[in-house]
Motif scaffolding. Structure first.
Motif, PDB file in Angstrom:
ATOM      1  N   UNK A  60      -2.843  48.611 -34.782  1.00 24.01           N
ATOM      2  CA  UNK A  60      -3.624  47.379 -34.727  1.00 24.01           C
ATOM      3  C   UNK A  60      -3.331  46.752 -33.364  1.00 24.01           C
ATOM      4  N   UNK A  61      -4.351  46.247 -32.693  1.00 25.58           N
ATOM      5  CA  UNK A  61      -4.139  45.616 -31.394  1.00 25.58           C
ATOM      6  C   UNK A  61      -4.735  44.217 -31.393  1.00 25.58           C
ATOM      7  N   UNK A  62      -4.118  43.367 -30.568  1.00 30.18           N
ATOM      8  CA  UNK A  62      -4.581  41.979 -30.439  1.00 30.18           C
ATOM      9  C   UNK A  62      -4.411  41.547 -28.993  1.00 30.18           C
ATOM     10  N   UNK A  63      -5.391  40.804 -28.482  1.00 34.00           N
ATOM     11  CA  UNK A  63      -5.339  40.327 -27.097  1.00 34.00           C
ATOM     12  C   UNK A  63      -4.682  38.953 -26.968  1.00 34.00           C
ATOM     13  N   UNK A  64      -4.278  38.356 -28.097  1.00 36.22           N
ATOM     14  CA  UNK A  64      -3.638  37.036 -28.040  1.00 36.22           C
ATOM     15  C   UNK A  64      -2.713  36.869 -29.239  1.00 36.22           C
ATOM     16  N   UNK A  65      -1.831  35.884 -29.125  1.00 39.86           N
ATOM     17  CA  UNK A  65      -0.931  35.565 -30.231  1.00 39.86           C
ATOM     18  C   UNK A  65      -1.719  35.144 -31.467  1.00 39.86           C
ATOM     19  N   UNK A  66      -2.771  34.353 -31.277  1.00 41.54           N
ATOM     20  CA  UNK A  66      -3.586  33.906 -32.418  1.00 41.54           C
ATOM     21  C   UNK A  66      -4.215  35.089 -33.144  1.00 41.54           C
ATOM     22  N   UNK A  67      -4.759  36.026 -32.377  1.00 37.87           N
ATOM     23  CA  UNK A  67      -5.355  37.213 -32.977  1.00 37.87           C
ATOM     24  C   UNK A  67      -4.278  38.047 -33.692  1.00 37.87           C
ATOM     25  N   UNK A  97       1.519  46.759 -34.893  1.00 31.35           N
ATOM     26  CA  UNK A  97       0.698  45.755 -34.211  1.00 31.35           C
ATOM     27  C   UNK A  97       1.201  45.630 -32.787  1.00 31.35           C
ATOM     28  N   UNK A  98       0.284  45.821 -31.821  1.00 26.82           N
ATOM     29  CA  UNK A  98       0.625  45.639 -30.405  1.00 26.82           C
ATOM     30  C   UNK A  98      -0.204  44.481 -29.867  1.00 26.82           C
ATOM     31  N   UNK A  99       0.480  43.448 -29.345  1.00 20.29           N
ATOM     32  CA  UNK A  99      -0.174  42.255 -28.807  1.00 20.29           C
ATOM     33  C   UNK A  99       0.038  42.224 -27.293  1.00 20.29           C
ATOM     34  N   UNK A 100      -1.066  42.218 -26.559  1.00 15.63           N
ATOM     35  CA  UNK A 100      -0.998  42.204 -25.094  1.00 15.63           C
ATOM     36  C   UNK A 100      -2.315  41.632 -24.590  1.00 15.63           C
ATOM     37  N   UNK A 101      -2.258  40.783 -23.582  1.00 15.83           N
ATOM     38  CA  UNK A 101      -3.482  40.174 -23.058  1.00 15.83           C
ATOM     39  C   UNK A 101      -4.258  41.114 -22.140  1.00 15.83           C
ATOM     40  N   UNK A 102      -3.711  42.294 -21.838  1.00 16.75           N
ATOM     41  CA  UNK A 102      -4.392  43.245 -20.970  1.00 16.75           C
ATOM     42  C   UNK A 102      -5.042  44.352 -21.813  1.00 16.75           C
ATOM     43  N   UNK A 103      -6.375  44.342 -21.902  1.00 11.52           N
ATOM     44  CA  UNK A 103      -7.082  45.337 -22.729  1.00 11.52           C
ATOM     45  C   UNK A 103      -6.740  46.785 -22.380  1.00 11.52           C
ATOM     46  N   UNK A 104      -6.497  47.052 -21.090  1.00  4.93           N
ATOM     47  CA  UNK A 104      -6.145  48.415 -20.684  1.00  4.93           C
ATOM     48  C   UNK A 104      -4.847  48.877 -21.360  1.00  4.93           C
ATOM     49  N   UNK A 105      -3.858  47.981 -21.413  1.00  4.10           N
ATOM     50  CA  UNK A 105      -2.589  48.333 -22.071  1.00  4.10           C
ATOM     51  C   UNK A 105      -2.800  48.597 -23.560  1.00  4.10           C
ATOM     52  N   UNK A 106      -3.646  47.769 -24.186  1.00  6.73           N
ATOM     53  CA  UNK A 106      -3.922  47.947 -25.616  1.00  6.73           C
ATOM     54  C   UNK A 106      -4.574  49.298 -25.884  1.00  6.73           C
ATOM     55  N   UNK A 107      -5.566  49.654 -25.067  1.00  3.78           N
ATOM     56  CA  UNK A 107      -6.264  50.921 -25.307  1.00  3.78           C
ATOM     57  C   UNK A 107      -5.364  52.106 -24.988  1.00  3.78           C
ATOM     58  N   UNK A 108      -4.529  52.007 -23.951  1.00  2.00           N
ATOM     59  CA  UNK A 108      -3.595  53.092 -23.631  1.00  2.00           C
ATOM     60  C   UNK A 108      -2.594  53.290 -24.762  1.00  2.00           C
ATOM     61  N   UNK A 157       4.812  38.349 -21.110  1.00  4.40           N
ATOM     62  CA  UNK A 157       4.054  37.394 -20.293  1.00  4.40           C
ATOM     63  C   UNK A 157       2.576  37.443 -20.645  1.00  4.40           C
ATOM     64  N   UNK A 158       2.159  36.429 -21.404  1.00  2.00           N
ATOM     65  CA  UNK A 158       0.748  36.296 -21.784  1.00  2.00           C
ATOM     66  C   UNK A 158       0.353  34.840 -21.555  1.00  2.00           C
ATOM     67  N   UNK A 159      -0.957  34.593 -21.382  1.00  2.00           N
ATOM     68  CA  UNK A 159      -1.386  33.199 -21.240  1.00  2.00           C
ATOM     69  C   UNK A 159      -1.135  32.427 -22.539  1.00  2.00           C
TER      70      UNK A 159
END
Length: 151
Positions: A29-36, A6-17, A54-56
């Motif tokens: 598995x990728x998530x754009x937020x801690x909740x996800x 599971x990779x959690x990052x608020x930057x979609x580009x980082x997730x897709x890379x 560093x995420x919102x």
């Protein structure tokens, strides 16, 4: 064993890379937020959790600390573009982080660290299973010993 990462990052580009780089080696598995990320952890058997620091709303350390009670098994790593010694200390103390890795990541180095994390996960799981087997065997031996004493 095909590992679930599971990779959690608020930057979609980082997730897709990340997914494009490692999808042939692991189930990503990728998530754009801690909740996800928490929702994915609740639904999937995740072996390694990697999060941006560093995420919102929630830092990576806060996210990792928040999952410890319900999901203690996954090996935790932080991936960040910032070097903040206080964040590193928090990561170790609060989030029980295995590795703190700087962005941009080197593909081979990150793969090696993920592979080592998977190895640790596997060894811990085997250790838990063997401990349970020993407890059962010990209970059975105690029962047999009591029976022998009574007869």
């Amino acid at each position: 064993m095909s590992a679930n990462i599971l990779y959690v990052d608020d930057e979609p580009h980082n997730l897709s890379a990340f997914a494009a780089t490692y999808r042939r080696l692991y189930k990503i598995f990728t998530a754009e937020s801690a909740d996800e990320g928490r929702r994915i952890l609740d639904q999937e058997d995740i072996h390694v959790v990697i999060t941006d620091q560093r995420m919102p709303k929630t830092t990576g350390v806060e996210f990792l600390a928040s999952i410890l009670e319900v999901h203690p098994e996954p090996i935790r790593m932080i991936l960040t573009g910032y070097t903040d010694i206080d964040a590193v200390i928090d990561a170790i103390n609060k989030g029980q982080v295995y590795r703190y890795i700087q962005k941009p990541w080197a593909e081979d180095d990150l793969r090696i660290n993920i592979d080592k994390a998977i190895e640790i996960y596997t060894l811990r799981k085997e250790n838990r299973e063997l401990t349970e087997q020993l407890k059962v065997a010990n209970t059975q031996l105690e029962f047999i010993a009591r029976q022998n004493l009574l007869s």
